[in-house]
Scaffold this active site. Structure first.
Site, mmCIF file in Angstrom:
data_model
loop_
_atom_site.group_PDB
_atom_site.id
_atom_site.type_symbol
_atom_site.label_atom_id
_atom_site.label_comp_id
_atom_site.label_asym_id
_atom_site.label_seq_id
_atom_site.Cartn_x
_atom_site.Cartn_y
_atom_site.Cartn_z
ATOM 1 C CE LYS A 25 45.334 32.469 46.348
ATOM 2 N NZ LYS A 25 44.702 33.444 45.433
ATOM 3 C CG ASP A 52 45.232 36.292 50.140
ATOM 4 O OD1 ASP A 52 45.167 37.499 50.455
ATOM 5 O OD2 ASP A 52 44.904 35.862 49.013
ATOM 6 C CG ASN A 94 41.308 41.981 47.533
ATOM 7 O OD1 ASN A 94 40.223 41.437 47.305
ATOM 8 N ND2 ASN A 94 41.995 42.621 46.609
ATOM 9 C CG ASP A 296 45.420 33.480 39.917
ATOM 10 O OD1 ASP A 296 44.418 34.035 39.426
ATOM 11 O OD2 ASP A 296 45.415 32.956 41.054
ATOM 12 C CE LYS A 323 40.694 35.613 38.333
ATOM 13 N NZ LYS A 323 40.399 34.292 38.852
ATOM 14 C CD GLU A 324 43.744 39.249 43.856
ATOM 15 O OE1 GLU A 324 43.068 38.976 42.841
ATOM 16 O OE2 GLU A 324 44.472 38.417 44.422
ATOM 17 C CG HIS A 373 48.971 39.534 44.710
ATOM 18 N ND1 HIS A 373 49.083 38.188 44.925
ATOM 19 C CD2 HIS A 373 47.707 39.699 44.228
ATOM 20 C CE1 HIS A 373 47.959 37.583 44.594
ATOM 21 N NE2 HIS A 373 47.106 38.482 44.179
ATOM 22 N NE ARG A 374 47.975 35.795 41.359
ATOM 23 C CZ ARG A 374 48.824 35.121 42.137
ATOM 24 N NH1 ARG A 374 50.112 35.190 41.928
ATOM 25 N NH2 ARG A 374 48.398 34.346 43.119
ATOM 26 C CE LYS A 399 44.518 39.036 47.500
ATOM 27 N NZ LYS A 399 44.313 37.676 47.068
HETATM 28 O O1 LIG Z 1 40.323 28.383 44.278
HETATM 29 C C1 LIG Z 1 41.352 29.056 44.316
HETATM 30 O O2 LIG Z 1 42.261 28.838 45.132
HETATM 31 C C2 LIG Z 1 41.515 30.162 43.341
HETATM 32 C C3 LIG Z 1 40.700 30.247 42.238
HETATM 33 C C4 LIG Z 1 40.863 31.311 41.225
HETATM 34 O O3 LIG Z 1 39.867 32.282 41.425
HETATM 35 P P1 LIG Z 1 38.397 32.257 40.731
HETATM 36 O O4 LIG Z 1 37.804 30.948 41.016
HETATM 37 O O5 LIG Z 1 37.696 33.378 41.419
HETATM 38 O O6 LIG Z 1 38.600 32.454 39.281
HETATM 39 C C5 LIG Z 1 42.203 32.016 41.346
HETATM 40 O O7 LIG Z 1 42.199 33.180 40.566
HETATM 41 C C6 LIG Z 1 42.517 32.369 42.778
HETATM 42 O O8 LIG Z 1 43.748 33.019 42.905
HETATM 43 C C7 LIG Z 1 42.599 31.117 43.620
HETATM 44 C C1 LIG Z 2 42.739 36.033 42.262
HETATM 45 C C2 LIG Z 2 43.589 35.863 43.270
HETATM 46 O O1 LIG Z 2 43.274 35.749 44.568
HETATM 47 P P1 LIG Z 2 41.942 35.508 45.410
HETATM 48 O O2 LIG Z 2 40.798 35.327 44.460
HETATM 49 O O3 LIG Z 2 42.205 34.277 46.190
HETATM 50 O O4 LIG Z 2 41.802 36.720 46.262
HETATM 51 C C3 LIG Z 2 45.049 35.777 43.012
HETATM 52 O O5 LIG Z 2 45.791 35.416 43.950
HETATM 53 O O6 LIG Z 2 45.498 36.047 41.888
#
Ligand SMILES: O=C(O)C1=C[C@@H](OP(=O)(O)O)[C@@H](O)[C@H](O)C1
Ligand SMILES: C=C(OP(=O)(O)O)C(=O)O
Length: 421
Positions: A25, A52, A94, A296, A323-324, A373-374, A399
């Site tokens: 992703k 996403d 989201n 994550d 997070k989500e 999702h997680r 997601k």
């Molecule tokens: O840069 C990225 O791709 C991500 C950074 C992380 O988030 P944060 O930077 O908000 O911690 C992670 O939790 C998210 O799923 C993806």
């Molecule tokens: C935090 C996550 O996603 P994002 O911040 O990209 O929405 C995730 O995928 O666990």
């Protein structure tokens, strides 16, 4: 999946077989944006197709970029290099990556852009990024501190240096880095604090930027200088998603099986691949696990911890609260729902009081996934060992891993899909 809930029947056998996780992703959404900012055609292979990345692709289309999907894992992106002001707000669900990355990139656009998301995204902070862009002279506002964000862009920053507090999200830094290459002079980004959680995501950003022709120096561990190269269209292959891989690694150790995910853990460049070393120690995972560089993966490891030989304290996970959903709360709620006293929050630490004798018991529990999702994917692992675990809103896995339930089924896990009444 349109079912209300899914109940997992613990398999009587070890899980063996081959399952490839979908594309990353994080890398797909970086590559889509960079391809949209590059003049010409870029072919992105191995890509993730999920909520996403669809939101990111759709937003690019709304801004005049052609995004074709010749097959299930390829995006072909053709752009003039400019993201034209859309006639309607950009809706990004989201998707934190899409929301944060576009906010910075569009600040260098021309005209009015509104970046918005669903009710969950509307609670996820974006203020530090908005304030950083305001300090660069951008007319940008997010009155609640969360999306929606309105940007009146004039094609340039008024300064070539920004300080950003990335305590809540590393995505703010990645967003500024990707945008900065589209400026007109070298641009310096400096962290307000000394370090950053999930630094590995910054490395992912820099590596994707370089693949699209950017030049970035890192004069100190907390600053970057980005040259105004713009981006060059390119063909780019995306590796599988390391966070998705954690569920398969978890299923493997929990059932003492052998699941071939097609990629060696050491071959991933994403931060969550670090989780492999911890998961491989199951059922003797360490007493303290620092989640700061593999955030994550923490719900996955926390559910495994319930079956570990000894308790586990998770530290360095404070930003799991934004997070989500609040993942510290969601994981402790879910584990305590399975059996009261299994988990405890201590400040922003999470304690899991392991009990290997949970395996084989019937402990009926309906797990609230909080549309995350997680939470759905990690608690499904508990259902591989405990009878009568039901995951609510299982469709939320779309997601990042729409094929998750099918992947479990393909490994021989029986799922009971409880249709909505
Ligand atoms: O840069 C990225 O791709 C991500 C950074 C992380 O988030 P944060 O930077 O908000 O911690 C992670 O939790 C998210 O799923 C993806
Ligand atoms: C935090 C996550 O996603 P994002 O911040 O990209 O929405 C995730 O995928 O666990």
């Amino acid at each position: 999946m349109t079912t209300d809930s899914v109940t997992i029947l613990p398999p009587a056998h070890a899980l063996t077989g081959k399952v490839s996780p979908p594309g990353s992703k994080s890398i797909t959404n970086r590559a889509l944006l960079l391809a949209g900012l590059a003049k010409g055609t870029s072919r992105l292979t191995g890509a993730l197709k999920s909520d996403d990345t669809r939101y990111m692709a759709e937003a690019l289309r709304q801004m005049g970029v052609t995004v074709e999907e010749p097959d299930a894992t390829t995006f072909v992106v053709t752009s003039s290099g400019e993201l034209k002001a859309p006639s309607a707000p950009l809706f990004l669900g989201n998707a934190g990556t899409a929301t944060r990355f576009l906010t910075a990139a569009l600040a260098l656009g021309q005209g009015r852009y509104v970046v918005d998301g669903d009710e969950h995204m509307r609670k996820r902070p974006i203020k530090p990024l908005v304030e950083a862009l305001q300090s660069l002279g951008v007319a940008i506002a997010a009155p609640s501190g969360c999306p929606p964000v309105a940007i009146d862009a004039k094609g340039a920053f008024k300064k070539n240096h920004v300080v950003i507090d990335a305590g809540l999200s590393s995505q703010y830094v990645s967003a500024l880095q990707m945008a900065a290459a589209c400026g007109s002079e070298p641009f310096t980004i400096e962290l307000a604090g000394a370090d950053i959680g999930a630094r590995g995501y910054i490395d992912l950003t820099l590596s994707a930027m370089r693949a699209f022709g950017a030049r970035v120096e890192q004069p100190t561990p907390s600053s970057w200088v980005i040259e105004p190269t713009g981006y060059t269209a390119t063909d780019f292959h995306i590796e599988p998603d390391a966070s998705a891989a954690t569920y398969l690694w978890g299923a493997e150790v929990l059932t003492k099986g052998q699941i071939d995910i097609g990629t060696a853990s050491a071959a991933f460049t994403q931060p969550d691949a670090k989780a492999y070393d911890v998961i491989a120690q199951f059922p003797n995972m360490p007493a303290v696990i620092d989640g700061s560089q593999m955030q994550d993966a923490i719900p996955t490891i926390a559910v495994l911890a319930a079956f570990n030989e000894t308790p586990v304290r998770f530290v360095g996970i404070e930003n799991l609260r934004v997070k989500e959903c609040d993942r510290i709360r969601a994981v402790s709620t879910g584990l305590n729902n399975i059996r009261e006293g299994l988990a405890k929050e201590e400040g922003d630490d999470l304690l899991v009081f392991s009990d290997p004798s949970l395996a084989g018991q019937s402990l009926p529990a309906s797990i609230d996934t909080f549309a995350d999702h997680r939470i759905a994917m990690s608690f499904a692992l508990a259902g591989l060992k405990i009878r009568d675990i039901t995951i609510l809103d299982p469709g939320c896995v779309a997601k990042t891993y729409p094929g998750y339930w099918d992947a479990l089924t393909s490994l021989g896990v029986d799922l009971v899909r409880n249709d909505p009444k």
